[in-house]
Enzyme design. Structure first.
Site, short mmCIF file in Angstrom:
data_model
loop_
_atom_site.label_atom_id
_atom_site.label_comp_id
_atom_site.label_asym_id
_atom_site.label_seq_id
_atom_site.Cartn_x
_atom_site.Cartn_y
_atom_site.Cartn_z
N LYS A 79 4.81 3.20 -5.93
CA LYS A 79 5.75 2.53 -5.01
C LYS A 79 6.03 1.10 -5.49
CE LYS A 79 4.33 5.47 -1.22
NZ LYS A 79 3.38 5.76 -0.14
N GLN B 113 -0.72 2.78 3.71
CA GLN B 113 -0.88 4.09 3.08
C GLN B 113 -1.82 4.98 3.91
OE1 GLN B 113 0.84 5.08 0.40
NE2 GLN B 113 -0.15 7.08 0.29
N ASP C 214 8.21 2.95 7.01
CA ASP C 214 7.65 4.31 7.03
C ASP C 214 8.12 5.09 8.26
OD1 ASP C 214 6.12 5.59 5.15
OD2 ASP C 214 4.20 4.88 5.92
N1 GUN Z 1 0.54 9.19 2.36
C1 GUN Z 1 1.20 10.20 1.76
N2 GUN Z 1 2.54 10.04 1.93
C2 GUN Z 1 2.70 8.90 2.64
C3 GUN Z 1 3.84 8.20 3.13
O1 GUN Z 1 4.99 8.60 2.95
N3 GUN Z 1 3.60 7.07 3.83
C4 GUN Z 1 2.33 6.63 4.04
N4 GUN Z 1 2.18 5.50 4.75
N5 GUN Z 1 1.27 7.24 3.61
C5 GUN Z 1 1.45 8.38 2.91
#
Ligand code: GUN
Length: 290
Positions: free
Chosen positions: A59, A103, A126
């Protein structure tokens, strides 16, 4: 035996993602040429799960490639919920931060709901804050929406998949994919069935699907004879089977039956990150008036 008469397109999620990222990068560079600061995403990682660490690196890399800032906040697996909430609160009050992503999964001692609810909805890239999720549920316009579902909708649109009146089946009811993608498909006037581990005769339900989204994390759950000829098949699952990454769909089996299928690599994944960048830019615009 499944009827194999169809030309199946294997979706190139990476190429589509790169096209969109190019546009985002152009927009970011225009802001820079106007003397504005770059949009900034903050990612918070609690603990040392290697998969999560690798995801957040991806990311951050994606941010820098389109000219956005990324900052990371690392906390130990032993961090208390209070400590995580304090980090979120500091980022909420940091005017240079436009988007906050914590995450998942979080350690057991930390409530994912409480953490999401603590994020400033303006920075909720998110889309897990109850207000953001609630707006989608209630059919209100949202500047920010869940990244993987947004990526799936972009793939369906790009390939001209009609949602109006289509039977859409979603396997998995997670807050991050299953629930929001079901609502988005419903908003697109599909007739949506949400399936999960207790669904009876899942195969028969899937056989009715014009659009089939598998987001459950069960390796190769969806086999050739689960797929309606001509269906659009979207594979969101990624599982590690003896060191090999495997999707929820038997992609080979879908060939010749599905109209489109997303591969488990270079399929939905690059689009998810792209939609995170899109959300960060949207949050930046809304916050700065750019
Ligand atoms: N863990 C796996 N995919 C995601 C996501 O899209 N956002 C977040 N915050 N955690 C994740």
């Amino acid at each position: 035996m499944a009827d194999k008469a169809q030309q199946t397109i294997v979706v190139d999620g990476l190429a589509l993602a790169q096209d969109i990222r190019k546009q985002l990068a152009e927009e970011v560079s225009q802001y820079a040429s106007q003397g504005r600061r770059a949009p900034c995403l903050a990612v918070v990682l609690v603990g040392d799960d290697p998969a999560s660490a690798s995801y957040i690196k991806g990311k951050q890399r994606a941010c820098s490639r389109v000219g956005m800032e990324a900052i990371e906040k690392l906390l130990p697996a032993t961090a208390s919920e209070q400590e995580v909430l304090q980090v979120v609160n500091d980022l909420n009050h940091n005017d240079a931060v436009d988007g906050i992503l914590v995450q998942l999964p979080l350690p057991k001692a930390v409530s994912a709901y409480n953490v999401a609810a603590a994020i400033d909805p303006e920075k909720d890239v998110d889309a897990l804050h109850p207000t953001t999720a609630g707006r989608l549920l209630l059919g209100e316009a949202t500047e920010l929406a869940a990244c993987t579902p947004l990526g799936i909708m972009a793939i369906l649109k790009h390939h001209g998949i009609e949602q109006e009146g289509a039977n859409a089946v979603v396997i998995g009811r997670s807050n991050i994919v299953g629930k929001p993608v079901s609502l988005m498909l419903q908003r697109g006037n599909a007739t949506v069935t949400m399936c999960h581990s207790r669904t009876r005769d899942l195969q028969s339900v899937c056989r009715q699907a014009d659009i089939l989204v598998a987001a459950v994390g069960v390796p190769r759950l969806v086999q050739a004879d689960w797929i309606k000829p001509g269906a659009a098949v979207i594979d969101v699952g990624v599982s590690n089977v003896d060191g090999v990454l495997v999707g929820d769909v038997d992609t080979e089996g879908a060939m010749g039956i599905a109209s489109i299928v997303t591969p488990h690599r270079r399929g939905v994944g690059p689009m998810t990150i792209t939609m995170l960048l899109r959300n960060t830019l949207a949050a930046y615009r809304a916050r700065t008036g750019a």
